[in-house]
Design a protein around this motif. Structure first.
Motif, short mmCIF file in Angstrom:
data_model
loop_
_atom_site.label_atom_id
_atom_site.label_comp_id
_atom_site.label_asym_id
_atom_site.label_seq_id
_atom_site.Cartn_x
_atom_site.Cartn_y
_atom_site.Cartn_z
N ILE A 44 -14.42 91.70 11.09
CA ILE A 44 -13.77 92.94 10.69
C ILE A 44 -12.83 92.70 9.51
CG2 ILE A 44 -12.16 94.74 11.45
CD1 ILE A 44 -13.50 94.43 14.26
N GLU A 45 -12.07 91.61 9.55
CA GLU A 45 -11.18 91.31 8.42
C GLU A 45 -11.97 91.05 7.14
OE1 GLU A 45 -6.90 89.78 9.90
OE2 GLU A 45 -8.35 88.21 9.46
N GLY A 51 -13.88 93.08 1.83
CA GLY A 51 -14.97 93.56 1.00
C GLY A 51 -14.77 94.99 0.54
N ARG A 52 -14.09 95.78 1.35
CA ARG A 52 -13.86 97.18 1.01
C ARG A 52 -12.64 97.39 0.12
NH1 ARG A 52 -16.40 100.80 5.11
NH2 ARG A 52 -17.47 99.43 6.58
N VAL A 82 -6.30 94.55 13.71
CA VAL A 82 -6.96 95.25 12.61
C VAL A 82 -5.97 96.20 11.93
CG1 VAL A 82 -8.77 96.93 12.04
CG2 VAL A 82 -9.29 95.00 13.53
N ALA A 83 -5.14 96.87 12.71
CA ALA A 83 -4.13 97.78 12.15
C ALA A 83 -3.14 97.01 11.28
CB ALA A 83 -3.41 98.53 13.26
N ARG A 84 -2.74 95.81 11.71
CA ARG A 84 -1.81 94.99 10.90
C ARG A 84 -2.45 94.61 9.57
NH1 ARG A 84 -0.44 92.78 15.90
NH2 ARG A 84 -1.92 91.09 15.68
N THR A 85 -3.71 94.22 9.61
CA THR A 85 -4.40 93.84 8.37
C THR A 85 -4.56 95.06 7.46
OG1 THR A 85 -5.57 92.06 9.48
CG2 THR A 85 -6.49 92.82 7.39
N LEU A 110 -17.46 84.19 4.73
CA LEU A 110 -18.14 85.46 4.88
C LEU A 110 -18.10 86.30 3.60
CD1 LEU A 110 -16.87 86.49 8.44
CD2 LEU A 110 -19.09 85.54 7.83
N LEU A 111 -17.30 85.87 2.63
CA LEU A 111 -17.12 86.64 1.40
C LEU A 111 -17.62 85.87 0.20
CD1 LEU A 111 -13.43 87.80 2.02
CD2 LEU A 111 -15.49 89.17 2.31
N ARG A 112 -17.93 86.62 -0.85
CA ARG A 112 -18.30 86.01 -2.13
C ARG A 112 -17.67 86.83 -3.24
NH1 ARG A 112 -22.55 89.10 -4.35
NH2 ARG A 112 -23.55 90.42 -2.81
#
Length: 124
Positions: A37-38, A43-44, A83-86, A114-116
């Motif tokens: 989720i993070e 990514g968003r 998730v709310a904190r992030t 998980l990211l690029r």
């Protein structure tokens, strides 16, 4: 008769609400849920960063998770709070939060890659 039905309905709603709240507090989510989720939030919201679909699918398979688990499954109270904190950090301190998320989930991430990086679109 109608009063009894209404009272029974209200009791059923109360029990259901109590049980759902209790389940939510005691529910144990896979630790991989937070990472997925993070990384999705990064990514968003982070410029020049996107989910690496191949790594994300592999990561999900390794943990026995599906797309539904990450995005549609009910979340525990603990996971919702994390998730709310992030999300709040992305709104208030986007640069430092994106740096942390890249450090955790980037192509050489501390936790899992998980990211690029993605090149900016031409003309942008």
């Amino acid at each position: 008769m109608i009063k009894r039905l209404a009272l029974a309905g209200m009791a059923w709603i109360a029990v259901g609400t109590w049980a759902e709240a209790r389940r939510e507090v005691r529910q144990a989510d896979s630790p991989a849920m937070v990472a997925g989720i993070e990384a999705d939030l990064a990514g968003r919201h982070c410029t020049g960063v996107k989910i690496d679909p191949e790594h994300f699918r592999s990561f999900a398979r390794q943990h026995g998770l599906s797309h539904e688990d990450f995005f549609m499954k009910k979340r525990s109270a603990r996971l919702k709070a994390e998730v709310a904190r992030t999300t709040e950090a992305l709104a208030t301190e986007p640069a430092s939060t994106c740096e942390r998320l890249w450090a955790d989930y980037g192509d050489a991430g501390r936790k899992v890659p998980l990211l690029r990086h993605v090149a900016p679109a031409k003309g942008a």
